[in-house]
Design a protein around this motif. Structure first.
Motif, PDB file in Angstrom:
ATOM      1  N   VAL A 278     -14.606 -15.265  28.237  1.00  0.00           N
ATOM      2  CA  VAL A 278     -13.282 -15.463  28.777  1.00  0.00           C
ATOM      3  C   VAL A 278     -12.472 -14.847  27.805  1.00  0.00           C
ATOM      4  CG1 VAL A 278     -11.501 -17.027  29.095  1.00  0.00           C
ATOM      5  CG2 VAL A 278     -13.500 -17.333  30.484  1.00  0.00           C
ATOM      6  N   ARG A 279     -12.966 -15.236  26.496  1.00  0.00           N
ATOM      7  CA  ARG A 279     -12.366 -14.835  24.939  1.00  0.00           C
ATOM      8  C   ARG A 279     -12.269 -13.560  24.830  1.00  0.00           C
ATOM      9  NH1 ARG A 279     -15.022 -17.607  21.983  1.00  0.00           N
ATOM     10  NH2 ARG A 279     -13.874 -19.534  22.065  1.00  0.00           N
ATOM     11  N   GLU A 280     -13.464 -12.897  25.068  1.00  0.00           N
ATOM     12  CA  GLU A 280     -13.580 -11.494  24.887  1.00  0.00           C
ATOM     13  C   GLU A 280     -12.656 -10.478  25.969  1.00  0.00           C
ATOM     14  OE1 GLU A 280     -14.971  -7.623  23.538  1.00  0.00           O
ATOM     15  OE2 GLU A 280     -14.897  -9.853  22.661  1.00  0.00           O
ATOM     16  N   ALA A 281     -12.890 -11.191  26.868  1.00  0.00           N
ATOM     17  CA  ALA A 281     -12.190 -10.609  28.149  1.00  0.00           C
ATOM     18  C   ALA A 281     -10.392 -10.724  27.963  1.00  0.00           C
ATOM     19  CB  ALA A 281     -12.236 -11.146  29.695  1.00  0.00           C
ATOM     20  N   SER A 282      -9.985 -11.721  27.401  1.00  0.00           N
ATOM     21  CA  SER A 282      -8.730 -11.889  27.227  1.00  0.00           C
ATOM     22  C   SER A 282      -8.099 -11.013  26.016  1.00  0.00           C
ATOM     23  CB  SER A 282      -8.480 -13.229  26.888  1.00  0.00           C
ATOM     24  OG  SER A 282      -8.601 -14.246  27.630  1.00  0.00           O
ATOM     25  N   LEU A 283      -9.075 -10.821  25.052  1.00  0.00           N
ATOM     26  CA  LEU A 283      -8.806  -9.634  23.803  1.00  0.00           C
ATOM     27  C   LEU A 283      -8.671  -8.321  24.223  1.00  0.00           C
ATOM     28  CD1 LEU A 283      -8.355  -9.635  20.901  1.00  0.00           C
ATOM     29  CD2 LEU A 283     -10.803  -9.247  20.690  1.00  0.00           C
ATOM     30  N   ARG A 284      -9.629  -8.065  25.093  1.00  0.00           N
ATOM     31  CA  ARG A 284      -9.664  -6.731  25.725  1.00  0.00           C
ATOM     32  C   ARG A 284      -8.413  -6.488  26.527  1.00  0.00           C
ATOM     33  NH1 ARG A 284     -14.190  -3.520  25.628  1.00  0.00           N
ATOM     34  NH2 ARG A 284     -15.905  -4.476  24.314  1.00  0.00           N
ATOM     35  N   TYR A 285      -8.184  -7.273  27.306  1.00  0.00           N
ATOM     36  CA  TYR A 285      -6.872  -7.298  28.201  1.00  0.00           C
ATOM     37  C   TYR A 285      -5.623  -7.028  27.534  1.00  0.00           C
ATOM     38  CZ  TYR A 285      -4.344  -7.336  32.509  1.00  0.00           C
ATOM     39  OH  TYR A 285      -3.542  -6.724  33.686  1.00  0.00           O
ATOM     40  N   ALA A 286      -5.473  -7.961  26.171  1.00  0.00           N
ATOM     41  CA  ALA A 286      -4.161  -7.686  25.550  1.00  0.00           C
ATOM     42  C   ALA A 286      -4.068  -6.373  24.753  1.00  0.00           C
ATOM     43  CB  ALA A 286      -4.439  -8.723  24.422  1.00  0.00           C
ATOM     44  N   HIS A 287      -5.412  -5.873  24.246  1.00  0.00           N
ATOM     45  CA  HIS A 287      -5.614  -4.543  23.921  1.00  0.00           C
ATOM     46  C   HIS A 287      -4.920  -3.507  25.012  1.00  0.00           C
ATOM     47  CE1 HIS A 287      -6.621  -4.930  19.834  1.00  0.00           C
ATOM     48  NE2 HIS A 287      -7.609  -6.005  20.177  1.00  0.00           N
TER      49      HIS A 287
ATOM     50  N   SER B 174      -5.178 -11.690  36.295  1.00  0.00           N
ATOM     51  CA  SER B 174      -4.880 -10.361  35.610  1.00  0.00           C
ATOM     52  C   SER B 174      -5.980  -9.342  35.953  1.00  0.00           C
ATOM     53  CB  SER B 174      -4.640 -10.762  34.019  1.00  0.00           C
ATOM     54  OG  SER B 174      -6.010 -11.483  33.646  1.00  0.00           O
ATOM     55  N   THR B 175      -5.645  -8.195  35.987  1.00  0.00           N
ATOM     56  CA  THR B 175      -6.969  -7.324  36.431  1.00  0.00           C
ATOM     57  C   THR B 175      -6.668  -5.970  35.693  1.00  0.00           C
ATOM     58  OG1 THR B 175      -8.152  -5.960  37.990  1.00  0.00           O
ATOM     59  CG2 THR B 175      -5.563  -6.530  38.412  1.00  0.00           C
ATOM     60  N   TYR B 176      -7.888  -5.303  35.274  1.00  0.00           N
ATOM     61  CA  TYR B 176      -7.567  -4.024  34.682  1.00  0.00           C
ATOM     62  C   TYR B 176      -8.656  -3.192  35.693  1.00  0.00           C
ATOM     63  CZ  TYR B 176      -9.153   0.567  32.506  1.00  0.00           C
ATOM     64  OH  TYR B 176      -9.632   1.709  32.479  1.00  0.00           O
ATOM     65  N   GLN B 177      -8.019  -2.096  36.337  1.00  0.00           N
ATOM     66  CA  GLN B 177      -8.639  -1.283  37.379  1.00  0.00           C
ATOM     67  C   GLN B 177      -8.934   0.240  37.053  1.00  0.00           C
ATOM     68  OE1 GLN B 177     -10.219  -2.429  40.456  1.00  0.00           O
ATOM     69  NE2 GLN B 177      -9.762  -4.267  39.476  1.00  0.00           N
ATOM     70  N   ALA B 178     -10.276   0.521  36.808  1.00  0.00           N
ATOM     71  CA  ALA B 178     -10.579   1.875  36.292  1.00  0.00           C
ATOM     72  C   ALA B 178     -10.841   2.946  37.293  1.00  0.00           C
ATOM     73  CB  ALA B 178     -11.552   1.737  35.415  1.00  0.00           C
ATOM     74  N   GLN B 179     -10.732   2.483  38.667  1.00  0.00           N
ATOM     75  CA  GLN B 179     -11.393   3.606  39.678  1.00  0.00           C
ATOM     76  C   GLN B 179     -10.436   3.472  40.831  1.00  0.00           C
ATOM     77  OE1 GLN B 179     -13.587   5.734  39.333  1.00  0.00           O
ATOM     78  NE2 GLN B 179     -14.679   4.829  37.408  1.00  0.00           N
ATOM     79  N   VAL B 180      -9.940   2.305  41.596  1.00  0.00           N
ATOM     80  CA  VAL B 180      -8.974   2.364  42.546  1.00  0.00           C
ATOM     81  C   VAL B 180      -7.936   1.315  42.429  1.00  0.00           C
ATOM     82  CG1 VAL B 180     -11.048   2.850  44.142  1.00  0.00           C
ATOM     83  CG2 VAL B 180     -10.657   0.490  43.371  1.00  0.00           C
ATOM     84  N   VAL B 181      -7.128   1.017  43.290  1.00  0.00           N
ATOM     85  CA  VAL B 181      -5.915   0.341  43.267  1.00  0.00           C
ATOM     86  C   VAL B 181      -6.463  -1.296  43.402  1.00  0.00           C
ATOM     87  CG1 VAL B 181      -4.018  -0.456  44.357  1.00  0.00           C
ATOM     88  CG2 VAL B 181      -4.104   2.028  43.879  1.00  0.00           C
TER      89      VAL B 181
ATOM     90  N   GLN C 100      -9.661   6.757  23.800  1.00  0.00           N
ATOM     91  CA  GLN C 100     -10.732   5.723  23.949  1.00  0.00           C
ATOM     92  C   GLN C 100      -9.736   4.338  23.880  1.00  0.00           C
ATOM     93  OE1 GLN C 100     -10.259   7.557  21.391  1.00  0.00           O
ATOM     94  NE2 GLN C 100     -10.379   6.568  19.464  1.00  0.00           N
ATOM     95  N   HIS C 101     -10.490   3.112  24.686  1.00  0.00           N
ATOM     96  CA  HIS C 101      -9.694   1.934  24.864  1.00  0.00           C
ATOM     97  C   HIS C 101     -10.576   0.837  25.354  1.00  0.00           C
ATOM     98  CE1 HIS C 101      -9.855   2.380  29.366  1.00  0.00           C
ATOM     99  NE2 HIS C 101      -9.630   3.823  29.290  1.00  0.00           N
ATOM    100  N   ALA C 102     -10.040  -0.320  25.248  1.00  0.00           N
ATOM    101  CA  ALA C 102     -10.880  -1.699  25.260  1.00  0.00           C
ATOM    102  C   ALA C 102     -11.290  -1.757  26.890  1.00  0.00           C
ATOM    103  CB  ALA C 102     -10.066  -2.973  25.020  1.00  0.00           C
ATOM    104  N   GLY C 103     -10.906  -0.885  27.685  1.00  0.00           N
ATOM    105  CA  GLY C 103     -11.362  -0.747  29.253  1.00  0.00           C
ATOM    106  C   GLY C 103     -12.579  -0.151  29.692  1.00  0.00           C
ATOM    107  N   LEU C 104     -13.140   0.641  28.403  1.00  0.00           N
ATOM    108  CA  LEU C 104     -13.944   1.725  28.812  1.00  0.00           C
ATOM    109  C   LEU C 104     -15.335   1.152  29.453  1.00  0.00           C
ATOM    110  CD1 LEU C 104     -13.852   4.001  25.697  1.00  0.00           C
ATOM    111  CD2 LEU C 104     -12.982   4.461  28.108  1.00  0.00           C
ATOM    112  N   ILE C 105     -15.591  -0.309  29.322  1.00  0.00           N
ATOM    113  CA  ILE C 105     -16.562  -0.952  29.938  1.00  0.00           C
ATOM    114  C   ILE C 105     -16.486  -1.255  31.384  1.00  0.00           C
ATOM    115  CG2 ILE C 105     -16.928  -2.385  27.741  1.00  0.00           C
ATOM    116  CD1 ILE C 105     -15.658  -4.641  29.119  1.00  0.00           C
TER     117      ILE C 105
END
Length: 288
Positions: A238-247, A104-111, A201-206
């Motif tokens: 891992v727990r924090e990343a999973s929570l942020r990804y769910a959001h 699972s991945t969140y990408q803010a800048q590129v594909v 604003q969202h959970a991926g701003l980091i």
């Protein structure tokens, strides 16, 4: 100049590849130019690969296997060679990525790298290490093989909408890249969602991050800074990343609506744009 006969085959995968190519070519009684004629390349290229001056591609390796009757020897070896071309700090992640059952991945800048076209990857990588551009592009394309194996991982991608609108490589490259994303729409193992700008604003701003899951090993979270990457299996991270990804998934468009947005951006932003007098832009360029 390094000669193939001077190579230490234990020095690196590339040295071993060059050593083996020379050894098996000579065992077949072929000169470099003769092997080149058989696999449709120059003898000079054969020599450069044997002396580790050029990194072999998968296509090159498959043709060498066919010409020398080496039963896939070079096709198997080239994967190790291309992985060794990756930056040292990224190699461990690439190995773990290839073993993952769920990505699972969140990408803010590129594909995400596994979904990049060759032209898009070339434009992205050119911003960092242009002296090794061809090698790095080949290595990135090699990573894509995990999506086509019999037991491919489940890949869930959330892309920031800005990724779609950032014209990396120009209009034609972006149009092909977005079309490539759409080609996964019927692939049950690859799911793509777009996080719209309207989400605010969202959970991926980091920043961007990846999470890898395995059949039996602990889950890993991967992030990058300016000069390197970092992997951790720390349960709290891992727990924090999973929570942020769910959001992020909850705030993103559905897979269907994401495909519709990608299609709209592809056509409206990167489609053929006529000149004000109605002439096609491509025709104008040809006439200049």
């Amino acid at each position: 100049m390094v000669l193939a006969r001077d190579l230490d085959p234990s020095a690196s995968p590339l040295d071993y590849y060059g050593y083996e190519l020379r050894r098996l070519r000579e065992a077949a009684g072929l000169k470099q130019a003769q092997l080149g004629d058989i696999i449709y390349c120059t003898g000079s290229l054969i020599g450069q690969v044997e002396c580790t001056k050029r990194v072999p591609t998968r296509d090159f390796s498959e043709r060498v296997d066919a010409a020398l009757g080496t039963d896939g020897h070079f096709s198997r070896l080239v994967g190790l060679v291309l992985r060794s071309v990756l930056p040292t700090w990224f190699q461990a992640y690439a190995e773990m990525e290839a073993q993952a059952t769920f990505i699972s991945t969140y990408q803010a800048q590129v594909v995400y790298g596994l979904l990049q076209t060759e032209a898009y990857a070339r434009a992205v990588l050119a911003t960092g290490m242009p002296d090794r551009l061809d090698e790095l592009v080949a290595a990135r394309m090699e990573r894509h093989r995990i999506l086509h194996r019999e037991k491919s991982p489940m890949v869930w991608v959330v892309l920031d909408e800005g990724v779609l609108n950032r014209p990396i490589g120009g209009r034609e490259v972006m149009r092909s890249q977005l079309a490539h994303l759409l080609s996964f729409h019927e692939n049950r193992w690859v799911q793509i969602q777009v996080l719209p700008c309207s989400a605010g604003q969202h959970a991926g701003l980091i920043g961007s991050f990846n999470a890898l899951r395995f059949d039996s090993d602990p889950e890993i979270v991967y992030t990058e800074d300016l000069i390197s990457g970092h992997m951790t299996a720390n349960p709290d991270v891992v727990r924090e990343a999973s929570l942020r990804y769910a959001h992020l998934q909850a705030a993103a468009l559905s897979v269907e609506d994401s495909a519709a947005l990608i299609t709209r951006v592809m056509e409206e932003r990167y489609g053929e744009q006529p000149e004000p007098d109605g002439r096609d832009m491509a025709q104008v360029v040809v006439q200049r």
